[in-house]
Motif scaffolding. Structure first.
Motif, PDB file in Angstrom:
ATOM      1  N   GLU A  38       0.820  -1.207   0.000  1.00  0.00           N
ATOM      2  CA  GLU A  38       0.000   0.000   0.000  1.00  0.00           C
ATOM      3  C   GLU A  38       0.862   1.268   0.000  1.00  0.00           C
ATOM      4  O   GLU A  38       0.855   2.043  -0.953  1.00  0.00           O
ATOM      5  CB  GLU A  38      -0.866  -0.086   1.260  1.00  0.00           C
ATOM      6  CG  GLU A  38      -1.937   0.913   1.364  1.00  0.00           C
ATOM      7  CD  GLU A  38      -2.790   0.615   2.598  1.00  0.00           C
ATOM      8  OE1 GLU A  38      -3.278  -0.522   2.742  1.00  0.00           O
ATOM      9  OE2 GLU A  38      -2.945   1.533   3.408  1.00  0.00           O
ATOM     10  N   ALA A  39       1.588   1.443   1.078  1.00  0.00           N
ATOM     11  CA  ALA A  39       2.394   2.656   1.262  1.00  0.00           C
ATOM     12  C   ALA A  39       3.396   2.384   2.377  1.00  0.00           C
ATOM     13  O   ALA A  39       3.153   1.522   3.224  1.00  0.00           O
ATOM     14  CB  ALA A  39       1.490   3.817   1.663  1.00  0.00           C
ATOM     15  N   GLU A  44       9.371   1.884   7.507  1.00  0.00           N
ATOM     16  CA  GLU A  44       9.801   1.960   6.103  1.00  0.00           C
ATOM     17  C   GLU A  44      10.281   3.375   5.785  1.00  0.00           C
ATOM     18  O   GLU A  44      11.284   3.562   5.090  1.00  0.00           O
ATOM     19  CB  GLU A  44       8.638   1.571   5.181  1.00  0.00           C
ATOM     20  CG  GLU A  44       8.279   0.091   5.199  1.00  0.00           C
ATOM     21  CD  GLU A  44       7.480  -0.361   6.417  1.00  0.00           C
ATOM     22  OE1 GLU A  44       6.862   0.517   7.069  1.00  0.00           O
ATOM     23  OE2 GLU A  44       7.459  -1.569   6.714  1.00  0.00           O
ATOM     24  N   PRO A  50      10.769  -0.698   1.578  1.00  0.00           N
ATOM     25  CA  PRO A  50       9.411  -1.216   1.816  1.00  0.00           C
ATOM     26  C   PRO A  50       9.423  -2.481   2.677  1.00  0.00           C
ATOM     27  O   PRO A  50      10.367  -3.270   2.620  1.00  0.00           O
ATOM     28  CB  PRO A  50       8.891  -1.571   0.413  1.00  0.00           C
ATOM     29  CG  PRO A  50       9.862  -1.031  -0.556  1.00  0.00           C
ATOM     30  CD  PRO A  50      11.153  -0.813   0.166  1.00  0.00           C
ATOM     31  N   PHE A  51       8.361  -2.660   3.436  1.00  0.00           N
ATOM     32  CA  PHE A  51       8.139  -3.891   4.199  1.00  0.00           C
ATOM     33  C   PHE A  51       9.348  -4.293   5.057  1.00  0.00           C
ATOM     34  O   PHE A  51       9.897  -5.373   4.907  1.00  0.00           O
ATOM     35  CB  PHE A  51       7.712  -5.028   3.257  1.00  0.00           C
ATOM     36  CG  PHE A  51       6.276  -4.909   2.815  1.00  0.00           C
ATOM     37  CD1 PHE A  51       5.233  -5.300   3.644  1.00  0.00           C
ATOM     38  CD2 PHE A  51       5.956  -4.358   1.572  1.00  0.00           C
ATOM     39  CE1 PHE A  51       3.905  -5.158   3.250  1.00  0.00           C
ATOM     40  CE2 PHE A  51       4.625  -4.214   1.172  1.00  0.00           C
ATOM     41  CZ  PHE A  51       3.602  -4.614   2.020  1.00  0.00           C
ATOM     42  N   SER A  55       4.807  -6.011   9.358  1.00  0.00           N
ATOM     43  CA  SER A  55       4.248  -6.764   8.229  1.00  0.00           C
ATOM     44  C   SER A  55       5.357  -7.241   7.298  1.00  0.00           C
ATOM     45  O   SER A  55       5.234  -8.299   6.663  1.00  0.00           O
ATOM     46  CB  SER A  55       3.177  -5.978   7.471  1.00  0.00           C
ATOM     47  OG  SER A  55       3.489  -4.641   7.371  1.00  0.00           O
ATOM     48  N   ASN A  77       5.469  -0.479  -3.476  1.00  0.00           N
ATOM     49  CA  ASN A  77       4.195  -0.002  -2.943  1.00  0.00           C
ATOM     50  C   ASN A  77       3.444   0.837  -3.972  1.00  0.00           C
ATOM     51  O   ASN A  77       4.052   1.375  -4.909  1.00  0.00           O
ATOM     52  CB  ASN A  77       4.446   0.869  -1.706  1.00  0.00           C
ATOM     53  CG  ASN A  77       4.679   0.044  -0.442  1.00  0.00           C
ATOM     54  OD1 ASN A  77       3.871  -0.817  -0.083  1.00  0.00           O
ATOM     55  ND2 ASN A  77       5.788   0.311   0.230  1.00  0.00           N
ATOM     56  N   HIS A 155      -3.184  -8.662   2.961  1.00  0.00           N
ATOM     57  CA  HIS A 155      -1.965  -7.989   3.416  1.00  0.00           C
ATOM     58  C   HIS A 155      -1.308  -8.843   4.505  1.00  0.00           C
ATOM     59  O   HIS A 155      -2.010  -9.435   5.327  1.00  0.00           O
ATOM     60  CB  HIS A 155      -2.348  -6.610   3.981  1.00  0.00           C
ATOM     61  CG  HIS A 155      -1.178  -5.689   4.120  1.00  0.00           C
ATOM     62  ND1 HIS A 155      -0.315  -5.759   5.189  1.00  0.00           N
ATOM     63  CD2 HIS A 155      -0.733  -4.686   3.332  1.00  0.00           C
ATOM     64  CE1 HIS A 155       0.610  -4.809   5.037  1.00  0.00           C
ATOM     65  NE2 HIS A 155       0.384  -4.146   3.914  1.00  0.00           N
TER      66      HIS A 155
HETATM   67  N1  URA Z   1       2.663  -2.006   4.532  1.00  0.00           N
HETATM   68  C1  URA Z   1       2.672  -1.746   3.213  1.00  0.00           C
HETATM   69  O1  URA Z   1       1.659  -1.868   2.544  1.00  0.00           O
HETATM   70  N2  URA Z   1       3.823  -1.376   2.661  1.00  0.00           N
HETATM   71  C2  URA Z   1       4.956  -1.286   3.354  1.00  0.00           C
HETATM   72  O2  URA Z   1       5.976  -0.977   2.773  1.00  0.00           O
HETATM   73  C3  URA Z   1       4.906  -1.577   4.729  1.00  0.00           C
HETATM   74  C4  URA Z   1       3.759  -1.919   5.288  1.00  0.00           C
END
Ligand code: URA
Length: 197
Positions: A38-39, A44, A50-51, A55, A77, A155
């Motif tokens: 998502e974002a 992050e 990302p990630f 999560s 993302n 997710h």
């Molecule tokens: N959740 C997301 O959707 N993206 C990330 O980068 C981290 C958590």
């Protein structure tokens, strides 16, 4: 933007105010499997990757369980800047960032895109999505002017607040790895596999 990295962007005033940096995708620039979240969240945003928060730990462990390292796949993302209070990115913000995502998809040219959660699923399929019900389904979607195979997943964070989603997430990941031709049985997997021998 010529390549995979966005180095400067001021399209979304609220995101510019809340971000500390632009978080670009990571991993193999030639990956068979591309995950779209998502974002960026708080961690992050801090680390510029990302990630990498809670999560991210779930995603990284799921990859590892299937013989893959983060660098064997591509992880990105819908939007590259952290929304305030970790709210969902607005439609307009997703549209502002779409050019960057389309370009990343075009350059990486994956066998399969996996959308992680409702927001990226709806963004790429262009319709509303019952993500738990539709997890594991594969669709053709137009991304950057081309048809791409998109697999819907919940997710990874969903498995943290609802352990019942663990199986749904695991089944989607199994399918993703098989569809991308990365399962251990057919000699798939990335370079990191070589370390096992
Ligand atoms: N959740 C997301 O959707 N993206 C990330 O980068 C981290 C958590």
């Amino acid at each position: 933007m010529d390549g995979l990295e966005v180095t400067a962007c001021e399209r979304c005033p609220e995101l510019c105010a809340s971000r500390s940096r632009i978080v670009n995708g990571v991993g193999d620039a030639d990956a068979a499997l591309l995950f779209v979240g998502e974002a960026p969240g708080e961690q992050e945003d801090r680390e510029g990757e990302p990630f990498v928060g809670r999560s991210g730990d779930v995603l990284t462990a799921a990859l590892r369980d299937r013989g893959l390292a983060r660098q064997d796949v591509r992880i990105t993302n819908c939007v590259r800047c952290r929304p305030p209070e970790n709210r969902d990115p607005h439609v307009e913000e997703r549209e502002n960032c779409r050019e960057y995502l389309d370009r990343e998809v075009e350059l990486v040219d994956p066998e399969l895109i996996v959308t992680l959660g409702k927001v990226p699923g709806e963004h790429l399929l262009g319709r509303s999505l019952a993500v738990t019900k539709e997890a594991g389904t594969v669709h053709d979607a137009r991304v950057g002017g081309r048809s791409r195979r998109v697999l819907v997943s919940v997710h990874p964070a969903a498995t943290l607040y609802d352990p019942g989603q663990k199986e749904t997430f695991a089944a989607a990941l199994d399918e993703a790895v098989a569809l991308a031709g990365l399962d251990a049985d057919d000699g798939g997997g990335g370079q990191s596999r070589l370390g096992e021998f």
